[in-house]
Design an enzyme around this catalytic site. Structure first.
Site, PDB file in Angstrom:
ATOM      1  N   PHE A 134     -48.688  -8.752  22.901  1.00 10.89           N
ATOM      2  CA  PHE A 134     -48.638  -8.219  21.537  1.00 10.89           C
ATOM      3  C   PHE A 134     -48.309  -6.735  21.639  1.00 10.89           C
ATOM      4  CE2 PHE A 134     -50.210  -6.023  17.825  1.00 10.89           C
ATOM      5  CZ  PHE A 134     -49.668  -6.796  16.811  1.00 10.89           C
ATOM      6  N   ASP A 219     -48.159  -0.498  28.185  1.00 12.63           N
ATOM      7  CA  ASP A 219     -48.542  -0.382  26.778  1.00 12.63           C
ATOM      8  C   ASP A 219     -50.055  -0.228  26.726  1.00 12.63           C
ATOM      9  OD1 ASP A 219     -49.311  -0.729  24.156  1.00 12.63           O
ATOM     10  OD2 ASP A 219     -47.916  -2.354  23.736  1.00 12.63           O
ATOM     11  N   LYS A 248     -52.920   4.396  18.392  1.00 11.60           N
ATOM     12  CA  LYS A 248     -54.249   4.091  17.862  1.00 11.60           C
ATOM     13  C   LYS A 248     -55.233   5.240  18.018  1.00 11.60           C
ATOM     14  CE  LYS A 248     -53.835  -0.901  17.803  1.00 11.60           C
ATOM     15  NZ  LYS A 248     -53.502  -0.990  16.384  1.00 11.60           N
TER      16      LYS A 248
END
Length: 393
Positions: A134, A219, A248
């Protein structure tokens, strides 16, 4: 007051709670009921809601300047970039806004590097990714997703990606050829349910990519910045990738901040006019991001995640066989597989919400815990007690 949202597009199915205020690890709904936040904005709130240090940095900058665009320099961008580069032990920072933008940027940089440095023939560059990944939901990213909800009816898809099983270094090595520019993986797959690869996998990925002359892109948008008990999840195996994708928690839960961080021999392939963002690296984002980096530079938050994660893991392991089939935990980040005979992940999440604990389900039978690193051990104990009650009920 749970209230529906009739004018909001239905791209999410949120739990029926309407949050009106928040502080630390707790949120309060519009009716005044308090909940322990065990999700922390999918790790965007690593340092808690309204962290005083980060709110202070934002307020100070709001009184000075919020946006210049990249047409001009700001006095906040270079200090932020220098601090983040030092945290990552890299040369350059390319600031963006969201995590998906960081991934898109990383893809562009990897392709440019493949053509301009590795001399891959035009339009032939490939990037290897992992099954179950994801990385976001843009049209490019869903092109290499195997999540039907993210992918179905959104084609045609972007070519140039090769998928191999997550955790299988031999399959990854087999997939690399002369047209491979990069390998892009999550060191721990968050959305998949906090899936941790076999020990030694990241080291093998680093060895293989170095030997074969391809970039290793990590990532770390969910896994990075203290969540796993290390600054970066790659550090759990002493690995440093060629490129970090960050987001984030970099914005402290206040503003969207993301970044691609790499050395000059990689990020230096991008020239003026080839990539950009009006808001990327804006003064407000840079001020908050700099404060986040300064907090992480102390090592306090990483140590706190390690200690609290060990404490949480002991509590959760006791639930295996008692309505839980498996627990995976890295630092203060856990995936809990619910026995189907007890209920679905969504049903357990709703029952926990009724008892004052907020979590989120994923992939049917799994719930994720990613509480703020500011949470207390006693609060974790209380949350696990509520889970135990729900499982028994």
């Amino acid at each position: 007051m749970t209230g529906a949202e009739p004018h909001v597009a239905r791209n999410y199915a949120p739990l029926p709670v309407t949050i009106a205020s928040a502080d630390g690890a707790w949120v309060t709904d519009a009716d005044g009921r308090r909940y322990l936040d065990m999700l922390a904005g999918y790790s965007a709130l690593n340092f808690g809601h309204r962290n005083p240090t980060l709110v202070g940095a934002a307020k100070d900058q709001l009184d000075r300047a919020t946006l210049t665009s990249r047409a001009f320099r700001s006095d906040q961008l270079e200090p932020f970039a220098a601090a983040l580069a030092e945290l990552c032990k890299k040369d350059l920072v390319l600031p963006m806004n969201t995590g998906a933008e960081a991934v898109e940027t990383g893809i562009k940089v990897a392709r440019a590097w493949g053509y301009r440095v590795k001399r891959i023939p035009e339009n032939r560059a490939k990037i290897i990714v992992a099954a179950g990944n994801f990385h976001g939901r843009t049209t490019t990213i869903v092109s290499f997703s195997d999540d039907a909800d993210a992918r179905d009816d959104f084609g045609p898809f972007m070519p140039g990606f090769v998928t191999v099983p997550f955790g299988d270094a031999d399959a990854l090595a087999e997939a690399i050829d002369d047209e491979t520019a990069a390998v892009m993986i999550e060191p721990i797959q968050g959305e998949a349910g906090v899936v941790i690869p076999p020990e030694g996998y990241l080291k093998r990925v680093r060895e293989i990519t170095r030997e074969r002359g391809v970039l290793f892109i990590a990532d770390e948008i969910q896994s990075g910045l203290g969540r796993t008990g290390e600054t970066f999840a790659c550090a759990r195996e002493g690995v440093v990738p060629d490129m970090y994708l960050l987001g984030k928690a970099l914005g402290g839960g206040i503003v969207p901040v993301s970044a691609v961080v790499a050395n000059d021999d990689v990020l230096g392939v991008i020239h003026p006019g080839e990539h950009g963002s009006t808001f990327g690296g804006n003064p407000l984002a840079a001020a908050v991001g700099h404060a986040v980096v300064d907090m992480l530079a102390t090592g306090h938050w990483q140590e706190r995640a390690r200690a609290l994660g060990e404490h949480l893991g002991e509590k959760l392991d006791a639930l295996v066989g008692e309505g839980v089939t498996a627990v995976r935990i890295a630092g203060l980040w856990a995936g809990i597989d619910i026995d189907p005979s007890v209920g679905t992940g969504r049903e357990i999440s709703e029952k926990l919400m009724a008892r004052g604990v907020l979590v989120k389900d994923t992939h049917g039978q799994t719930i994720r815990l990613a509480p703020p690193l500011t949470i207390r051990a006693t609060e974790l104990d209380w949350a696990v007690e509520q889970l135990e009650i729900v499982l028994k009920s």
